[in-house]
Design a protein around this motif. Sequence first.
Motif, PDB file in Angstrom:
ATOM      1  N   SER A 165       0.954  -1.229   0.011  1.00 16.83           N
ATOM      2  CA  SER A 165      -0.066  -0.152  -0.042  1.00 16.83           C
ATOM      3  C   SER A 165       0.930   1.358  -0.176  1.00 16.83           C
ATOM      4  O   SER A 165       0.678   2.177  -0.598  1.00 16.83           O
ATOM      5  CB  SER A 165      -0.874  -0.006   1.290  1.00 16.83           C
ATOM      6  OG  SER A 165      -0.335  -0.018   2.508  1.00 16.83           O
TER       7      SER A 165
ATOM      8  N   GLU B 113       0.956   4.056  -2.824  1.00 19.25           N
ATOM      9  CA  GLU B 113       0.925   5.503  -2.660  1.00 19.25           C
ATOM     10  C   GLU B 113       2.025   6.272  -3.330  1.00 19.25           C
ATOM     11  O   GLU B 113       1.659   7.207  -3.752  1.00 19.25           O
ATOM     12  CB  GLU B 113       0.661   5.849  -1.120  1.00 19.25           C
ATOM     13  CG  GLU B 113      -0.388   5.271  -0.607  1.00 19.25           C
ATOM     14  CD  GLU B 113      -0.740   5.656   1.015  1.00 19.25           C
ATOM     15  OE1 GLU B 113      -0.555   6.936   1.162  1.00 19.25           O
ATOM     16  OE2 GLU B 113      -0.970   4.709   1.890  1.00 19.25           O
TER      17      GLU B 113
ATOM     18  N   ARG C 182       1.820   9.394  -6.083  1.00 18.44           N
ATOM     19  CA  ARG C 182       2.400  10.554  -5.921  1.00 18.44           C
ATOM     20  C   ARG C 182       3.270  10.977  -7.264  1.00 18.44           C
ATOM     21  O   ARG C 182       3.647  12.183  -7.485  1.00 18.44           O
ATOM     22  CB  ARG C 182       3.068  10.877  -4.956  1.00 18.44           C
ATOM     23  CG  ARG C 182       2.132  10.684  -3.541  1.00 18.44           C
ATOM     24  CD  ARG C 182       1.350  11.795  -3.146  1.00 18.44           C
ATOM     25  NE  ARG C 182       0.547  11.464  -1.981  1.00 18.44           N
ATOM     26  CZ  ARG C 182       0.772  12.052  -0.779  1.00 18.44           C
ATOM     27  NH1 ARG C 182       1.881  12.673  -0.701  1.00 18.44           N
ATOM     28  NH2 ARG C 182       0.219  11.701   0.107  1.00 18.44           N
TER      29      ARG C 182
END
Length: 413
Positions: free
Chosen positions: A301, A305, A309
Motif C-alpha cells: 500500500s 501511494e 504521487r
Amino acid sequence: MERAWRVRRQHDSAHHYIDRPFGGTALQESVQLTAKLFHFPMAQINLMDADLEYTIAAVGTGVGPMPRADSLCHQVVRDGKTLVLADIEHIPASARELDIQAYIGVPIVGREGLVVGTLCLLDTVPRPFSPQQILDLEAVAAVVRDQLELMRRLGPVPTGTAADSAALAGAVELGQIVPFYQPVVDLRSGEVRSIEALARWHHPDRGILMPAAFIPLAEDSDIIIDLDLAVIRQATIDLARWQRRTPDLRLNVNLSARHFDHLDCVSRLTGVVTSAGVSPESVNFEVTETAALAAHPGDRSFLGELRGRGFRIVLDDFGTGFSSMEQVMRLPIDGIKLDRSVTAALGSRVGDAVVRALLGLAGDLGFDTVIEGVETAEQAARARRSGCTHGQGFLFAAPLPANDVLDHLRSAG
C-alpha cells in the motif's frame, strides 16, 4: 558420538561470536549495569568453546581466556541451565583461589540455538538469590545476547571506522552525511539518464567514510530514516540545480523498509522532495532490504501511494534469489536493477543466459532495467546485446562529489 558432535556444534557456534572484535563499550556498560543492579562486586560476560572460556567484559575481574575446566561457567554451557553456587558439581581451583562464596550464571544462547556463553555474578561472601532475581538476570542475559547478535550480524568493523548509534545520529543532525553521485547511462548512446545518490559520512577526523562503515548500524534502528531523508533532501536540492541544464535528469535514491513503519512516510517523503522544487516524477526510489519488505504488511500500500504521487519504484539487487521473483509478483514496481553479482557472471554461458532470462521477464512486464557494477566495456556490450537499456558502474564513473557532477554531465554530452 552424539555427545562429541554436539560439542563440535557448540564450539563452531561459539566461534561465530568469539571471532568478532569486542573492543566497544556496549558490552562493558551492560556488565557494569548488571553488577550495580544486583549489588554484586563481580560480574562477567563469557563466551566458551570446547577448550577455553573467553571473558569479554567484566567488573571486578580480569578479561581474557582461561581453560574451560577451570571455569565456574563450564556446567552452565554444558547443561544449558542457570546455576547457583550450591548446584555446581565441583568447585574449580580458580574459584577456590578467589574464595568465591556466591555465584549465579545464566546461559546465553546463540543464533544456532546452542549455549555459547554466560552472564554471571560472583561474590566472596554468601549471597541469597531469589527466584525473581534469577528471572531478572535471565532477562538481562537476553539483552546481552541481542548485543552479541548485533555484533555478529554487522561483522568486524575496521579500526577507526566503527560508529556507535549516538555518534551516527549526531552526524546526521550535523549534516555530515552527504550524497555522492554515480551516473546511470544509456548503454546505447552513453548519455547520462539519471544519477544515484550514495551516502557518505564526511567525518571530521577520519575523512570520507564508505557506507559499509555506518549503514548497517543505521539500518538497525530508525536512524536510517533520518539518514535517508538527509540524503534525499540534499540530493533533490542538487538535482534541481542540475535540471536547469539537463531537464530530463532523474534521481535514484535508496529507501529503507523502515520508513513503512510510520503512517506519515509517504507525505514526509513527498514533502522533502517537493520542498526542493523537484517533481516526484523525477525521483526513483530503489527499494532495499528485500527480506524485510517481503514480510512487511504495509509495503504494497505504501509503495502504491508513492507511485500515486508520481515516484517510480525500482527493485534493487535483483537476481540474487527467489525473493526477488516473489516481489515482482506482489509489489507495485516500475523497474529492476540487476545485482553486480549478475554483472560479474557476464561472459559465461550460464551468466549470459541468466541475464537474458531476467531481461526477458523485465521486458514482458514493461520494466525499466539497470545493470550495476559494470566495470569493463565487454560487460557493457554483453548487457546491451542481451537487451539491458541502462548501466551503472566504474566503467562510466566512480561516485562523484556534488561539485563534480556538472562537469561530468558536460563531458558526457
